[in-house]
Design a protein around this motif. Sequence first.
Motif, PDB file in Angstrom:
ATOM      1  N   GLN B  24       0.897  -1.227  -0.030  1.00 39.30           N
ATOM      2  CA  GLN B  24       0.063   0.087   0.041  1.00 39.30           C
ATOM      3  C   GLN B  24       0.736   1.349   0.120  1.00 39.30           C
ATOM      4  O   GLN B  24       0.523   2.270  -0.840  1.00 39.30           O
ATOM      5  N   ALA B  44      -6.934   2.997  -7.809  1.00 38.15           N
ATOM      6  CA  ALA B  44      -7.936   3.145  -6.723  1.00 38.15           C
ATOM      7  C   ALA B  44      -8.489   1.922  -6.119  1.00 38.15           C
ATOM      8  O   ALA B  44      -8.716   1.620  -5.162  1.00 38.15           O
ATOM      9  N   GLU B  45      -8.976   1.096  -7.304  1.00 40.84           N
ATOM     10  CA  GLU B  45      -9.562  -0.250  -7.061  1.00 40.84           C
ATOM     11  C   GLU B  45      -8.616  -1.101  -6.271  1.00 40.84           C
ATOM     12  O   GLU B  45      -9.080  -1.866  -5.368  1.00 40.84           O
ATOM     13  N   THR B  46      -7.424  -1.198  -6.739  1.00 39.64           N
ATOM     14  CA  THR B  46      -6.369  -2.174  -6.161  1.00 39.64           C
ATOM     15  C   THR B  46      -6.139  -1.624  -4.428  1.00 39.64           C
ATOM     16  O   THR B  46      -6.137  -2.493  -3.783  1.00 39.64           O
ATOM     17  N   MET B  47      -6.131  -0.291  -4.306  1.00 44.53           N
ATOM     18  CA  MET B  47      -5.812   0.069  -2.917  1.00 44.53           C
ATOM     19  C   MET B  47      -6.954  -0.187  -2.093  1.00 44.53           C
ATOM     20  O   MET B  47      -6.983  -0.615  -1.024  1.00 44.53           O
ATOM     21  N   SER B  48      -8.163  -0.179  -2.726  1.00 47.32           N
ATOM     22  CA  SER B  48      -9.400  -0.339  -1.741  1.00 47.32           C
ATOM     23  C   SER B  48      -9.694  -1.826  -1.375  1.00 47.32           C
ATOM     24  O   SER B  48      -9.945  -2.370  -0.445  1.00 47.32           O
ATOM     25  N   THR B  49      -9.199  -2.825  -2.733  1.00 46.36           N
ATOM     26  CA  THR B  49      -9.453  -4.201  -2.313  1.00 46.36           C
ATOM     27  C   THR B  49      -8.112  -4.558  -1.216  1.00 46.36           C
ATOM     28  O   THR B  49      -8.453  -5.151  -0.442  1.00 46.36           O
ATOM     29  N   ALA B  51      -7.106  -2.576   1.061  1.00 37.68           N
ATOM     30  CA  ALA B  51      -7.350  -2.195   2.405  1.00 37.68           C
ATOM     31  C   ALA B  51      -8.460  -3.131   3.110  1.00 37.68           C
ATOM     32  O   ALA B  51      -8.579  -3.520   4.231  1.00 37.68           O
ATOM     33  N   GLY B  52      -9.530  -3.623   2.299  1.00 44.97           N
ATOM     34  CA  GLY B  52     -10.389  -4.641   2.719  1.00 44.97           C
ATOM     35  C   GLY B  52      -9.716  -5.732   2.993  1.00 44.97           C
ATOM     36  O   GLY B  52     -10.115  -6.439   4.104  1.00 44.97           O
ATOM     37  N   ARG B 102     -19.290   1.649   7.193  1.00 40.21           N
ATOM     38  CA  ARG B 102     -19.813   1.779   5.756  1.00 40.21           C
ATOM     39  C   ARG B 102     -20.537   3.272   5.610  1.00 40.21           C
ATOM     40  O   ARG B 102     -20.259   4.192   4.641  1.00 40.21           O
ATOM     41  N   VAL B 105     -17.709   5.889   5.802  1.00 47.69           N
ATOM     42  CA  VAL B 105     -17.093   5.971   4.603  1.00 47.69           C
ATOM     43  C   VAL B 105     -17.983   6.969   3.438  1.00 47.69           C
ATOM     44  O   VAL B 105     -17.354   7.912   2.911  1.00 47.69           O
ATOM     45  N   ILE B 109     -16.983  10.555   2.043  1.00 48.34           N
ATOM     46  CA  ILE B 109     -16.695  10.733   0.709  1.00 48.34           C
ATOM     47  C   ILE B 109     -17.569  11.803  -0.184  1.00 48.34           C
ATOM     48  O   ILE B 109     -17.120  12.620  -0.688  1.00 48.34           O
TER      49      ILE B 109
END
Lengths: 502, 502
Positions: B24, B44-49, B51-52, B102, B105, B109
């Motif tokens: 990360q 962004a999708e990768t970072m979010s995945t 993080a999850g 959720r 967030v 956002i």
Amino acid sequence: MSANSAFSKLDALSRKLEAIEHAQSMLGVDEAVMMPVGGGEKRAETMSTLAGMYHEMATAPEVGDWLGDAEAEPLDEMQSLAIREFRRVHTNMTCLSADFVRKQVNARIRAEQLWRELRPTGDWAGFLPAFEGLVATAREEAQLRADVLGLSPYDALMEQYDPGNRVAEVAPVLNDLKTFLKDFVPAALAHQEAKLARRPLKPLNAPFAIDKQKALGLVMMEAVGFDFEHGRLDVSHHPFCGGVPTDIRMTTRYTEGEFLTSLMGILHETGHGLYEQGLPKEWTHWPVGRARGMAMHESQSLFVEKQIARSPEFWEWAMPHVREKLGAEAIAGWDLEDVLAHVHFIERGLIRVDADEATYPLHVILRFELEQDLISGKLAPKDVPAAWDAKMREYLGLSTIDNMKDGPMQDVHWPSGAIGYFPSYTLGAIIAAQLWSAIERDQPNAREDMRNGRFVGINDWRRENIWSQASKYSTPELLQRATGEKLNSKHFQEHLARRYLS
Amino acid sequence: MSANSAFSKLDALSRKLEAIEHAQSMLGVDEAVMMPVGGGEKRAETMSTLAGMYHEMATAPEVGDWLGDAEAEPLDEMQSLAIREFRRVHTNMTCLSADFVRKQVNARIRAEQLWRELRPTGDWAGFLPAFEGLVATAREEAQLRADVLGLSPYDALMEQYDPGNRVAEVAPVLNDLKTFLKDFVPAALAHQEAKLARRPLKPLNAPFAIDKQKALGLVMMEAVGFDFEHGRLDVSHHPFCGGVPTDIRMTTRYTEGEFLTSLMGILHETGHGLYEQGLPKEWTHWPVGRARGMAMHESQSLFVEKQIARSPEFWEWAMPHVREKLGAEAIAGWDLEDVLAHVHFIERGLIRVDADEATYPLHVILRFELEQDLISGKLAPKDVPAAWDAKMREYLGLSTIDNMKDGPMQDVHWPSGAIGYFPSYTLGAIIAAQLWSAIERDQPNAREDMRNGRFVGINDWRRENIWSQASKYSTPELLQRATGEKLNSKHFQEHLARRYLS
């Protein structure tokens, strides 16, 4: 498709695996381009931990269940292909036991470390015990894979790199090419000698400033279709094309004494990059959305390098750009023929990676033949030097019997355990020529386009027939669909004859 | 410790979590320094995945069990501290439900997107509904955390950034400083005015070539102790210090018109980098091996920037280097006082991030007071503009009532949901001064060392007392152990008086 379907579960898993791969890929790029030396130890630990997490997630017991369930779900055509390719990858990933993989990793590490240490002195005797261990493990791996895949042992190894490629189809094509090259190489060398006697090779007017070389490379990359919104060019010791389809990281290496090697290298890697950039965006997280194997990938880089960037038509367009970017003095007084004499220069040599397109296939065929015999047991590791020398003398008229460093110890592939990979290089060259012929058939003005620096039509054809097809089909199927022909070396032979005998 | 102990399981989990964090962190650096714009969506999708995945692994039910079991195992002192800190982090990470996170967030956002859109025009009315939603969620979060941690709501928010910091101890220190600054700022401004009347500010002899500025920055970084085997300096739009302790990635931003801002920025980030590079290597994968919170981190950057790099002694040493690297003409005819007039220049302003060390604390104290009232409910979000204006007029004699853009809409912190973070900035400045005093007490030649460009003794003290202590202790404990005193602003006040009134 409901969120609880097996397909959806595989989709969610694929997104996680893609995130890890994205990280691995970018960490790899960073390591080569940016990382200070002291960061290496922790980086290696991180890469190893991520690889372990990836393997654990991809091979978890429930994944096999999901695949079985998904195969019974109502799927559209692309979803079915996605499940089929996921199944193929999963089978290849799970067919070796964890114990065997550990043993293999140790054999590879030992052989590769010893190779790095002993290669400079060509100490074959010192290397042999590790190499014997490695070959024994490779034979065992090939048999384990063969049992699961229902293939012959060597085919089972090739299957990892080029799905669908079989010795039964590949060997005749390479044999045919070998027969052709045995006469062709001496003829092409004689032809070159006569030409150079009439018009000697002009020396390059070095030095070429590196920032100017870079500017030239960027112009060429952009012209042949590289998308700089989704990629960039940097510098690393070993040039490569890495990153992810939405963000391709290419590298090159410059020297002030010469600009053609780096420029051709940039265009070679651009070919890899274009393939990745042309993959279908919505499937990047599934195996089916990835590029189709090593031979097809190499065909795309060789297409740009050999079919486009070393062609006379390309250079008609390129020479003014060279003069503009490097300065008029860079190739002052040069005609087209003077550049072509450089980019078409061929010679016999001991080292595969330094070979030109006319002699390179013979280096590969030698290895292809030897490694089949190593895997079948017909050839013992200790007999490799003699076998290598015999073939080098037969194919290229050179001996390596007293030069292990530039003979069987020259490549990292075998020490690192990559057996079954070598054919991909020459299959790539063959496929590139076969694709060019198909494009010229469909677009009779393709050479005229190159002469004018127009690559859109050529790229559209490749996008439609190769890039967008990703891993929907096996390598032979993909090639047949794209060109209407099975793999054959006719077009490559014609390409060589046109370029080196006229 | 056996491989089956709960401690060992937590150790193995920590290595996986560290690998994800490493990825990360480096992907974040790459995004700011290297990534082409088209790579952003998938990144962004990768970072979010990732993080999850991180959150899922760190909060898995068995982790709580392992912590309980490990607390009962025979542990040495460091292992006990490691489990205590892991428990603290785990409690902070698990005390909010997935549903609440959720909701939060989404509120963040929405508020941050609206803030980015409306800030340029200072449209408070348009922003207010989102801000109200955000404050409501922050109050709920504070209460949820407070219930689990047994703290007051605002303390529970601060606890995430600076473990152990409490309003009961922090507020009196900041109040004391506020009282001091109310008189000090006008006095320092008058003093400056008189000085500049005698000796006007000399203009910088721009342009300063960026490669020369970079060379100067590298020399300064190395002099104050940055280890380039384990880090590097690049360029990004927003300067930061990222990476991992073994591989620190610092950035800066250059402009040809001026070199001091970038140089001071580089030295500020170097302070962060030194802290990370000084953390104990064998514990980097455990929470206890990380840097101790935001205030302590900021104290290290401000120590290098304010205590070292803006001191007269530093500049006695630095001026020949400036002349060597930027060229003699860069500061031709300048004496030490001319440089100091620049690096000590102070003025009242509306914008926190542009403020100097004399006025900056008043910006922070304003926010600290307002956000306590926002969390307690004493202040309604709609009343923030009036409250902000009143405090700005009282503390700095400036009004923002008709200027929301440069008033309560200037910072990203609140829109992004970071409440309880602002005090860390000024606590960092206070701690930096307190640490300097302790060093001068222990090393009476510290200023003489700086004058000679010797930072080894100063760094050894910080390594021993701060860096190597990582997160073994709470912020107040760490400060007390290092300096022998509780947090107090006496040293910071003396520092300001010495620098701006003499």
